[in-house]
Design an enzyme around this catalytic site. Sequence first.
Site, mmCIF file in Angstrom:
data_model
loop_
_atom_site.group_PDB
_atom_site.id
_atom_site.type_symbol
_atom_site.label_atom_id
_atom_site.label_comp_id
_atom_site.label_asym_id
_atom_site.label_seq_id
_atom_site.Cartn_x
_atom_site.Cartn_y
_atom_site.Cartn_z
ATOM 1 N N GLU A 18 1.137 -1.196 0.206
ATOM 2 C CA GLU A 18 0.336 -0.203 0.006
ATOM 3 C C GLU A 18 1.105 1.031 0.034
ATOM 4 O OE1 GLU A 18 -2.377 -0.245 3.715
ATOM 5 O OE2 GLU A 18 -4.317 -0.386 2.590
ATOM 6 N N ASN A 46 -5.695 -2.093 6.863
ATOM 7 C CA ASN A 46 -5.858 -2.866 7.938
ATOM 8 C C ASN A 46 -7.257 -1.934 8.227
ATOM 9 O OD1 ASN A 46 -3.671 -3.927 8.335
ATOM 10 N ND2 ASN A 46 -2.151 -2.277 8.590
HETATM 11 N N1 CAA Z 1 8.800 -16.025 5.588
HETATM 12 C C1 CAA Z 1 9.301 -15.945 3.782
HETATM 13 N N2 CAA Z 1 8.262 -17.188 3.336
HETATM 14 C C2 CAA Z 1 7.195 -18.008 3.798
HETATM 15 C C3 CAA Z 1 7.193 -17.397 5.261
HETATM 16 C C4 CAA Z 1 7.899 -16.906 5.638
HETATM 17 N N3 CAA Z 1 7.405 -16.125 7.016
HETATM 18 N N4 CAA Z 1 5.938 -18.155 5.613
HETATM 19 C C5 CAA Z 1 5.665 -19.197 4.380
HETATM 20 N N5 CAA Z 1 6.414 -18.514 3.480
HETATM 21 C C6 CAA Z 1 6.382 -19.728 2.157
HETATM 22 C C7 CAA Z 1 6.679 -20.865 1.874
HETATM 23 O O1 CAA Z 1 8.227 -20.707 1.802
HETATM 24 C C8 CAA Z 1 6.276 -21.242 1.641
HETATM 25 O O2 CAA Z 1 5.943 -21.021 -0.206
HETATM 26 P P1 CAA Z 1 6.556 -22.035 -1.973
HETATM 27 O O3 CAA Z 1 4.941 -22.088 -1.751
HETATM 28 O O4 CAA Z 1 6.927 -21.151 -2.501
HETATM 29 O O5 CAA Z 1 7.050 -23.369 -0.772
HETATM 30 C C9 CAA Z 1 4.767 -20.693 1.182
HETATM 31 O O6 CAA Z 1 5.103 -18.893 2.251
HETATM 32 C C10 CAA Z 1 3.215 -20.908 2.153
HETATM 33 O O7 CAA Z 1 3.445 -21.261 2.811
HETATM 34 P P2 CAA Z 1 3.715 -22.502 3.402
HETATM 35 O O8 CAA Z 1 3.303 -24.009 2.926
HETATM 36 O O9 CAA Z 1 4.627 -23.119 4.829
HETATM 37 O O10 CAA Z 1 2.760 -21.971 4.700
HETATM 38 P P3 CAA Z 1 1.150 -21.318 3.937
HETATM 39 O O11 CAA Z 1 0.377 -22.693 2.758
HETATM 40 O O12 CAA Z 1 0.202 -22.019 5.543
HETATM 41 O O13 CAA Z 1 1.137 -20.709 4.726
HETATM 42 C C11 CAA Z 1 0.730 -18.231 5.167
HETATM 43 C C12 CAA Z 1 1.103 -19.587 5.241
HETATM 44 C C13 CAA Z 1 1.859 -17.691 3.455
HETATM 45 C C14 CAA Z 1 1.419 -17.433 6.092
HETATM 46 C C15 CAA Z 1 -0.204 -18.621 4.892
HETATM 47 O O14 CAA Z 1 -0.699 -18.992 5.957
HETATM 48 C C16 CAA Z 1 -0.990 -17.331 4.680
HETATM 49 O O15 CAA Z 1 -1.335 -16.393 3.747
HETATM 50 N N6 CAA Z 1 -1.571 -16.321 5.679
HETATM 51 C C17 CAA Z 1 -2.395 -15.076 6.007
HETATM 52 C C18 CAA Z 1 -1.068 -14.179 5.822
HETATM 53 C C19 CAA Z 1 -1.801 -12.869 5.949
HETATM 54 O O16 CAA Z 1 -2.648 -12.403 5.643
HETATM 55 N N7 CAA Z 1 -0.894 -11.670 6.473
HETATM 56 C C20 CAA Z 1 -1.352 -10.318 6.609
HETATM 57 C C21 CAA Z 1 -1.043 -9.506 7.343
HETATM 58 S S1 CAA Z 1 -1.246 -7.704 7.798
HETATM 59 C C22 CAA Z 1 -0.590 -7.412 7.207
HETATM 60 O O17 CAA Z 1 0.739 -7.642 6.923
HETATM 61 C C23 CAA Z 1 -0.594 -5.642 7.307
HETATM 62 C C24 CAA Z 1 -0.641 -4.890 9.198
HETATM 63 O O18 CAA Z 1 -0.341 -3.451 8.623
HETATM 64 C C25 CAA Z 1 -0.679 -5.959 10.182
#
Ligand code: CAA
Length: 289
Positions: free
Chosen positions: A150, A188
């Site tokens: 954003e 957010n």
């Molecule tokens: N750093 C780097 N890569 C990561 C990671 C991390 N911390 N966590 C997961 N990944 C990568 C993995 O390597 C994997 O990559 P590939 O598909 O290329 O192999 C991919 O992400 C998927 O990971 P996993 O298979 O281990 O786990 P998952 O399928 O359960 O996905 C997740 C994990 C991407 C975190 C997923 O659960 C997700 O999208 N969760 C929601 C996240 C979200 O909503 N974020 C926004 C939060 S709000 C915000 O950020 C704003 C604020 O101001 C608060």
Amino acid sequence: MQKIAVIGAGLMGTGIAQTVAQAGLDVVLCDVDIAIANKAKARIEKQLGRLVEKEKIAAADAQAALGRIVTIADYAPMADADLVIEAATEREEIKRKIFAAVGDVLSADAILASNTSSIPITRMAAGSPDPTRFIGVHFFNPVPVMKLVEVIPGLATSAATIEKVKAFAAQIGKTVVEAGDEPGFVVNRILVPMLNEAAFVLGDGTGNVVDIDRGCRLGLNHPMGPLELADFIGLDTCLEIVNVLFESTGDPKYRPAPILRKYVEAGWLGRKSGRGFYDYSGPEPVPTR
Ligand code: CAA
Ligand code: NAD
């Protein structure tokens, strides 16, 4: 852009530094203590190692990305940065001190950006070295995975600053949504009241941790339940955002859930402290209620 400075080597600063370095730019990664910045670099090394293991990137590219990250605990090495991204703790007084210190070194055409989740950009710009070169650049967690940035211009932000920041986002492979400088910006403003509401639902006994998260994962197809996600973001950060929404609008619909406030007071900050709505001390997270 060629050189980026990142201030704050926590969850977000670490992810930003990794993403920027993988895109081929040089990074100086700063925290209050060099040990914190070094730990962040070690986490990046581990993440890159995982990507190599999964054959997502070549070992030589991981090594090169890591080599582009220099850890620091002072401001002087930011003097030749094209862009300084502040990603320190979500507290306005901390950020204001950082902006004043950056002012001593920021070069004449460099941009200062804040990764704040909710603090008004125009208000912080007033305490920055040059409000025309100050802007909100809001990444999402985990930064290497989430595609959105954003971009939030303040009242005085110049058109050139906006364009340069959008070009930077494209350079590192992110898609931009431009948001108005209103509390919570776009994403957010929508997400955090939902996380806060989940804490109310838990606190009043309507559902337990497992059912609230399972309900939203299976019923809404969200990748994480709201309590799991709040733990992932950090409960302190969630509370700070709710407080900004509440205090800046005066609207009682944004009042923080008592349980969220209590957990933060207890030091239960989610994954980063080992306990939040789940206990992370064992091999698998265990719901606490
Ligand atoms: N750093 C780097 N890569 C990561 C990671 C991390 N911390 N966590 C997961 N990944 C990568 C993995 O390597 C994997 O990559 P590939 O598909 O290329 O192999 C991919 O992400 C998927 O990971 P996993 O298979 O281990 O786990 P998952 O399928 O359960 O996905 C997740 C994990 C991407 C975190 C997923 O659960 C997700 O999208 N969760 C929601 C996240 C979200 O909503 N974020 C926004 C939060 S709000 C915000 O950020 C704003 C604020 O101001 C608060
Ligand atoms: P965090 O608690 O993981 O890390 C904050 C870091 O800032 C810590 O390492 C701390 O030592 C450092 N710090 C504090 N004061 C400093 C100073 N004066 N100089 C240098 N470093 C300093 O927090 P985080 O989750 O990485 O959040 C950082 C910023 O990003 C906040 O503004 C937050 O609102 C925003 N943000 C967070 C998320 C999220 O999901 N957690 C998502 C988007 C944006």
